[in-house]
Design a protein around this motif. Sequence first.
Motif, PDB file in Angstrom:
ATOM      1  N   ARG A   1      78.698  78.162 -23.558  1.00  0.00           N
ATOM      2  CA  ARG A   1      79.274  78.949 -22.649  1.00  0.00           C
ATOM      3  C   ARG A   1      80.765  78.774 -22.696  1.00  0.00           C
ATOM      4  O   ARG A   1      81.735  79.561 -22.458  1.00  0.00           O
ATOM      5  CB  ARG A   1      78.558  78.905 -21.086  1.00  0.00           C
ATOM      6  CG  ARG A   1      79.387  79.740 -19.971  1.00  0.00           C
ATOM      7  CD  ARG A   1      78.726  79.752 -18.775  1.00  0.00           C
ATOM      8  NE  ARG A   1      78.961  78.372 -18.197  1.00  0.00           N
ATOM      9  CZ  ARG A   1      77.908  77.251 -18.085  1.00  0.00           C
ATOM     10  NH1 ARG A   1      76.889  77.285 -18.390  1.00  0.00           N
ATOM     11  NH2 ARG A   1      78.216  76.117 -17.517  1.00  0.00           N
ATOM     12  N   MET A   2      81.068  77.211 -22.671  1.00  0.00           N
ATOM     13  CA  MET A   2      82.427  76.787 -22.589  1.00  0.00           C
ATOM     14  C   MET A   2      83.117  76.660 -24.137  1.00  0.00           C
ATOM     15  O   MET A   2      84.179  76.577 -24.100  1.00  0.00           O
ATOM     16  CB  MET A   2      82.498  75.308 -22.336  1.00  0.00           C
ATOM     17  CG  MET A   2      81.795  75.187 -21.044  1.00  0.00           C
ATOM     18  SD  MET A   2      82.996  75.627 -19.722  1.00  0.00           S
ATOM     19  CE  MET A   2      84.297  75.031 -19.553  1.00  0.00           C
TER      20      MET A   2
ATOM     21  N   LEU B   1      69.967  72.731 -21.111  1.00  0.00           N
ATOM     22  CA  LEU B   1      71.249  73.110 -20.141  1.00  0.00           C
ATOM     23  C   LEU B   1      72.480  72.458 -20.668  1.00  0.00           C
ATOM     24  O   LEU B   1      73.345  73.484 -20.510  1.00  0.00           O
ATOM     25  CB  LEU B   1      70.691  71.816 -18.580  1.00  0.00           C
ATOM     26  CG  LEU B   1      71.723  72.319 -17.760  1.00  0.00           C
ATOM     27  CD1 LEU B   1      70.689  72.963 -16.564  1.00  0.00           C
ATOM     28  CD2 LEU B   1      72.488  71.086 -17.363  1.00  0.00           C
ATOM     29  N   VAL B   2      72.653  71.322 -21.327  1.00  0.00           N
ATOM     30  CA  VAL B   2      73.925  70.929 -21.983  1.00  0.00           C
ATOM     31  C   VAL B   2      74.201  71.826 -23.082  1.00  0.00           C
ATOM     32  O   VAL B   2      75.380  72.295 -23.197  1.00  0.00           O
ATOM     33  CB  VAL B   2      73.723  69.556 -22.438  1.00  0.00           C
ATOM     34  CG1 VAL B   2      74.874  69.190 -23.522  1.00  0.00           C
ATOM     35  CG2 VAL B   2      73.664  68.412 -21.305  1.00  0.00           C
ATOM     36  N   THR B   3      73.123  72.060 -23.960  1.00  0.00           N
ATOM     37  CA  THR B   3      73.668  73.180 -25.005  1.00  0.00           C
ATOM     38  C   THR B   3      74.125  74.384 -24.558  1.00  0.00           C
ATOM     39  O   THR B   3      74.834  75.023 -25.208  1.00  0.00           O
ATOM     40  CB  THR B   3      72.165  73.346 -26.060  1.00  0.00           C
ATOM     41  OG1 THR B   3      71.787  72.165 -26.297  1.00  0.00           O
ATOM     42  CG2 THR B   3      72.580  74.266 -27.018  1.00  0.00           C
TER      43      THR B   3
ATOM     44  N   LEU C   1      79.738  67.965 -16.656  1.00  0.00           N
ATOM     45  CA  LEU C   1      79.965  68.366 -18.243  1.00  0.00           C
ATOM     46  C   LEU C   1      81.398  69.107 -18.159  1.00  0.00           C
ATOM     47  O   LEU C   1      82.108  68.945 -19.069  1.00  0.00           O
ATOM     48  CB  LEU C   1      78.784  68.951 -18.637  1.00  0.00           C
ATOM     49  CG  LEU C   1      79.044  69.479 -20.029  1.00  0.00           C
ATOM     50  CD1 LEU C   1      79.292  68.371 -21.316  1.00  0.00           C
ATOM     51  CD2 LEU C   1      77.741  70.157 -20.627  1.00  0.00           C
ATOM     52  N   GLU C   2      81.309  70.037 -17.371  1.00  0.00           N
ATOM     53  CA  GLU C   2      82.337  70.946 -17.419  1.00  0.00           C
ATOM     54  C   GLU C   2      83.735  70.061 -16.863  1.00  0.00           C
ATOM     55  O   GLU C   2      84.725  70.289 -17.594  1.00  0.00           O
ATOM     56  CB  GLU C   2      82.392  72.169 -16.383  1.00  0.00           C
ATOM     57  CG  GLU C   2      81.516  73.283 -16.763  1.00  0.00           C
ATOM     58  CD  GLU C   2      81.252  74.332 -15.567  1.00  0.00           C
ATOM     59  OE1 GLU C   2      82.366  74.258 -14.765  1.00  0.00           O
ATOM     60  OE2 GLU C   2      80.402  75.192 -15.740  1.00  0.00           O
TER      61      GLU C   2
ATOM     62  N   PRO D   1      91.230  74.962 -15.291  1.00  0.00           N
ATOM     63  CA  PRO D   1      90.296  75.870 -16.312  1.00  0.00           C
ATOM     64  C   PRO D   1      90.418  77.265 -16.385  1.00  0.00           C
ATOM     65  O   PRO D   1      89.846  77.824 -15.062  1.00  0.00           O
ATOM     66  CB  PRO D   1      88.887  74.918 -16.044  1.00  0.00           C
ATOM     67  CG  PRO D   1      89.220  74.250 -14.918  1.00  0.00           C
ATOM     68  CD  PRO D   1      90.802  74.283 -14.674  1.00  0.00           C
ATOM     69  N   GLU D   2      90.208  78.037 -17.536  1.00  0.00           N
ATOM     70  CA  GLU D   2      90.125  79.388 -17.214  1.00  0.00           C
ATOM     71  C   GLU D   2      88.546  79.992 -17.330  1.00  0.00           C
ATOM     72  O   GLU D   2      88.389  80.956 -16.804  1.00  0.00           O
ATOM     73  CB  GLU D   2      90.511  79.928 -18.561  1.00  0.00           C
ATOM     74  CG  GLU D   2      90.045  79.796 -19.884  1.00  0.00           C
ATOM     75  CD  GLU D   2      90.210  78.535 -20.389  1.00  0.00           C
ATOM     76  OE1 GLU D   2      89.517  78.300 -21.492  1.00  0.00           O
ATOM     77  OE2 GLU D   2      90.831  77.683 -20.149  1.00  0.00           O
ATOM     78  N   LYS D   3      87.739  78.938 -17.575  1.00  0.00           N
ATOM     79  CA  LYS D   3      86.190  79.515 -17.544  1.00  0.00           C
ATOM     80  C   LYS D   3      85.395  78.833 -16.500  1.00  0.00           C
ATOM     81  O   LYS D   3      84.252  78.736 -16.577  1.00  0.00           O
ATOM     82  CB  LYS D   3      85.715  79.150 -18.797  1.00  0.00           C
ATOM     83  CG  LYS D   3      86.093  80.217 -19.947  1.00  0.00           C
ATOM     84  CD  LYS D   3      85.399  80.063 -21.229  1.00  0.00           C
ATOM     85  CE  LYS D   3      85.877  80.644 -22.296  1.00  0.00           C
ATOM     86  NZ  LYS D   3      85.180  80.630 -23.504  1.00  0.00           N
ATOM     87  N   TRP D   4      85.927  78.149 -15.395  1.00  0.00           N
ATOM     88  CA  TRP D   4      85.574  77.313 -14.563  1.00  0.00           C
ATOM     89  C   TRP D   4      84.519  78.024 -13.635  1.00  0.00           C
ATOM     90  O   TRP D   4      84.954  79.087 -13.125  1.00  0.00           O
ATOM     91  CB  TRP D   4      86.484  76.675 -13.576  1.00  0.00           C
ATOM     92  CG  TRP D   4      86.150  75.645 -12.593  1.00  0.00           C
ATOM     93  CD1 TRP D   4      85.536  75.892 -11.480  1.00  0.00           C
ATOM     94  CD2 TRP D   4      85.995  74.173 -13.167  1.00  0.00           C
ATOM     95  NE1 TRP D   4      85.106  74.529 -10.972  1.00  0.00           N
ATOM     96  CE2 TRP D   4      85.196  73.654 -12.066  1.00  0.00           C
ATOM     97  CE3 TRP D   4      86.254  73.400 -14.294  1.00  0.00           C
ATOM     98  CZ2 TRP D   4      85.101  72.292 -11.824  1.00  0.00           C
ATOM     99  CZ3 TRP D   4      85.969  72.173 -14.146  1.00  0.00           C
ATOM    100  CH2 TRP D   4      85.589  71.515 -13.152  1.00  0.00           C
TER     101      TRP D   4
END
Length: 95
Positions: free
Chosen positions: A53-54, A46-48, A77-78, A90-93
């Motif tokens: 993705r980020m 999940l973390v990886t 994490l985000e 954040p642009e990818k939130w």
Amino acid sequence: MEILQAATAGTLESSDVQITVLPSGELDVTIESDVIHQYGNHIRQLVTAALQRMGVQHGEIRVIDKGALDCTLEARLETALHRAAGKLVPEKWGN
């Protein structure tokens, strides 16, 4: 996403997770968990996936899990990553 400064999100309360991110020349993920034997591989995947993705390629990621749900882990994490990158919007939130 580039980690510019140290940042933390979350708590050490039951059913939560505390994530600390620090600048580093390489990507290093450390996981401590009360349920590491049951869910350690799942937590690492999940973390990886979230780091990919980020767009995180470098940084020290410290995860101290106290039985958090997946959605909580990803949100913490985000949040830590956006704080570390100095991004207020954040642009990818949520992507």
